[in-house]
Design an enzyme around this catalytic site. Structure first.
Site, PDB file in Angstrom:
ATOM      1  N   LYS A 182       0.828  -1.208   0.000  1.00 46.86           N
ATOM      2  CA  LYS A 182       0.000   0.000   0.000  1.00 46.86           C
ATOM      3  C   LYS A 182       0.869   1.268   0.000  1.00 46.86           C
ATOM      4  CE  LYS A 182      -2.704   0.619   3.837  1.00 46.86           C
ATOM      5  NZ  LYS A 182      -2.699   2.015   4.298  1.00 46.86           N
ATOM      6  N   SER A 183       1.909   1.275   0.811  1.00 43.77           N
ATOM      7  CA  SER A 183       2.785   2.461   0.872  1.00 43.77           C
ATOM      8  C   SER A 183       3.393   2.743  -0.498  1.00 43.77           C
ATOM      9  CB  SER A 183       3.935   2.232   1.860  1.00 43.77           C
ATOM     10  OG  SER A 183       3.488   2.349   3.162  1.00 43.77           O
TER      11      SER A 183
ATOM     12  N   ASP B 294       3.244  -0.776  12.023  1.00 43.75           N
ATOM     13  CA  ASP B 294       1.986  -1.318  11.497  1.00 43.75           C
ATOM     14  C   ASP B 294       1.802  -2.792  11.884  1.00 43.75           C
ATOM     15  OD1 ASP B 294       1.474   1.121  10.429  1.00 43.75           O
ATOM     16  OD2 ASP B 294       2.016   0.594   8.378  1.00 43.75           O
TER      17      ASP B 294
ATOM     18  N   ARG C   1      -6.354  -3.014  10.723  1.00 43.23           N
ATOM     19  CA  ARG C   1      -5.314  -3.861  11.333  1.00 43.23           C
ATOM     20  C   ARG C   1      -5.788  -4.501  12.644  1.00 43.23           C
ATOM     21  NH1 ARG C   1      -1.354  -3.133   7.643  1.00 43.23           N
ATOM     22  NH2 ARG C   1      -1.040  -1.018   6.925  1.00 43.23           N
TER      23      ARG C   1
HETATM   24  C1  S3P Z   1       3.063   5.011   6.059  1.00 41.65           C
HETATM   25  C2  S3P Z   1       3.850   5.370   7.100  1.00 41.65           C
HETATM   26  C3  S3P Z   1       3.613   4.960   8.478  1.00 41.65           C
HETATM   27  C4  S3P Z   1       2.574   3.846   8.560  1.00 41.65           C
HETATM   28  C5  S3P Z   1       1.430   4.053   7.653  1.00 41.65           C
HETATM   29  C6  S3P Z   1       1.889   4.172   6.217  1.00 41.65           C
HETATM   30  C7  S3P Z   1       3.431   5.475   4.709  1.00 41.65           C
HETATM   31  O1  S3P Z   1       3.169   6.055   9.221  1.00 41.65           O
HETATM   32  O2  S3P Z   1       2.131   3.681   9.888  1.00 41.65           O
HETATM   33  O3  S3P Z   1       0.541   2.953   7.750  1.00 41.65           O
HETATM   34  O4  S3P Z   1       2.962   4.897   3.720  1.00 41.65           O
HETATM   35  O5  S3P Z   1       4.202   6.425   4.625  1.00 41.65           O
HETATM   36  P1  S3P Z   1       4.182   7.183   9.746  1.00 41.65           P
HETATM   37  O6  S3P Z   1       4.105   8.322   8.815  1.00 41.65           O
HETATM   38  O7  S3P Z   1       3.686   7.483  11.122  1.00 41.65           O
HETATM   39  O8  S3P Z   1       5.550   6.606   9.730  1.00 41.65           O
END
Ligand code: S3P
Length: 450
Positions: free
Chosen positions: A28-29, A327, A402
């Protein structure tokens, strides 16, 4: 909204020694980022797609369409027709970021440097999450003009303008904030330096580098030179691996049901692997095969010999571990129930700012299934045992994907019926989650009621 009912059957259909093979949804990221960077390019970008898109990814895709980007969705790929930095159109209405924090924060950076005004909104959960700490950095340090609502949340009004270079020190390690600032600077043709207290996931940097943008990465800092445009051939192919954070739930399922599992083509970016390193240290036979690299990202098969797991050891997670496994903490909390002794997760107060307050949500649900867990200001303390049997319960997902997935995994070992109302929330990241979970040869039956 469908309800999921997980019922113990007492017998497993398959031998636990055979190895099930699954593919988890695409990362997803990475998906959010490639859609945005593809739109910013001046090329046609072909992105491979496998199965149904998650709702968070669709949110980013629809937002870009609203900004005038042409995107074709074919059976096995998406084609993004890049518009360049200044080709976006003023949206005719507010952009709905749904449940997706990554969409809201990444778009905030992109839109801060456009020449028009825009508004970001979100669903009830996203509308409670902090936006002001990012808006303040963009405003005060890069010269942006972003107005959050009074409590520092969405709706956010962005009056786009040219931004200037800056050297930013982030108050917390955050890939969303870092990526947003990188996008803001990139769109304004300006250099930027960002440091974080510890290293968060680095997909944006890797993707920018793979597209020829001059980004230098040190462990906890990033330096990007001013750039006019992304110089890549057209068409350009991008391959998105499986989501390692989705894989984590199946890894825990495999460990607690003592079954063997191969997860195909999953992303193995080192900034996402702390959870798996920890599992290895706790005595889980876990290894990788067919490791390769595509578009700068490592990927490969993850193999878990769950049938060989015995005497799972408890673990301690400290502040410095958190950015690289945050996560995965709901899954880890479930795993801790089955590890002999006290596991501790500290330094994780950022979890209170996710789709739900994940510390509270996990404590509540672990109690519902008879687990021993204590809430800490910045984490959880869980006392588990190798022969723990969760009791039947009705779960509260807090409308957080989650939490629903973690509790469904715990339910595989339950002595009673576990019901998860609102279970379709899993499609935020993993639309086929329950089908995949059903393919693990555990002694439970998973049924869906509308
Ligand atoms: C993400 C970064 C994380 C993660 C989120 C997705 C991203 O958050 O918890 O589910 O895709 O950049 P943070 O920005 O707090 O690191």
């Amino acid at each position: 909204m469908s309800t999921i009912v997980i019922t113990p059957t007492g017998s497993s259909l398959h031998s636990k020694e055979t190895c099930s093979e699954i593919s988890v949804p695409q990362d997803k990221s990475i998906f959010h980022r490639i859609l945005i960077l593809a739109a910013l390019s001046e090329s046609q970008i072909f992105i491979n797609t496998i199965g149904k898109l998650s709702s968070d990814v669709l949110t980013t895709l629809n937002a870009l369409v609203q900004l005038g980007v042409k995107i074709d969705r074919l059976e096995k790929e998406i084609i993004v027709y890049g518009v360049g930095k200044k080709g976006f159109k003023k949206p005719s209405e507010a952009i709905d970021c749904g449940n997706s924090g990554t969409t809201a924060r990444l778009l905030m950076g992109l839109l801060a440097s456009q020449s028009f005004e825009s508004i970001l909104i979100g669903d009830a959960s996203l509308s409670k999450r902090p936006m002001a700490r990012l808006a303040t950095i963009l405003n005060q340090q890069l010269g942006a003009d972003i107005l959050c609502s009074d409590n520092g949340t969405l709706p956010v009004k962005i009056r786009g303008k040219a931004l200037h270079e800056a050297s930013v020190i982030l108050p917390v390690a955050s890939a969303q904030m870092k990526s947003s600032i990188l996008l803001a600077a990139y769109c304004s043709n300006t250099a930027i330096e960002i440091s974080e207290p510890s290293a968060s996931r680095n997909h944006t940097e890797k993707m920018m580098i793979s597209m020829g943008i001059d980004v230098q990465v040190n462990t906890t800092s990033v330096l990007m030179k001013a750039h006019r445009s992304i110089q890549i051939p057209s068409p350009y192919w991008y391959q998105i691996p499986g989501d390692v954070s989705s894989a984590a739930f199946f890894v825990v399922a495999s460990v607690i049901t003592k079954t063997n599992l191969r997860i195909k083509n999953v992303g193995l970016n080192p900034t996402r692997l702390r959870f798996f390193e920890l599992l290895s240290d706790s005595g889980v036979p876990l290894f990788y095969e067919n490791v390769a690299i595509a578009n700068g990202e490592l990927y490969g098969d993850m193999i878990i010999d769950g049938s060989k797991v015995s005497d799972l050891k408890p673990f301690v997670i400290e502040t410095e571990d958190v950015p690289n496994l945050q996560d995965e903490i709901p899954a880890l909390a479930v795993l801790a129930l089955f590890a002999e002794g006290k596991s501790v997760i500290r330094g994780a107060s950022e979890l209170r700012l996710k789709e739900s307050d994940r510390i509270k949500a996990m404590i509540d649900n672990l109690h519902r299934i008879g687990g021993r867990a204590t809430e800490l200001p910045d984490g959880l303390e869980i006392t588990g045992s190798n022969d723990f049997i969760p009791s039947g319960a009705i779960i509260n997902s807090y409308y957080d994907h989650r939490i629903a997935m973690a509790m469904a995994v715990a339910a595989l070992k339950s002595s009673g019926v576990v019901t998860i109302p609102d279970a379709s929330v899993v499609s935020i990241s993993s639309p086929t989650f329950f089908e995949l979970l059903g393919s693990i040869p555990a002694a439970s039956m998973i049924s869906i009621t509308e």
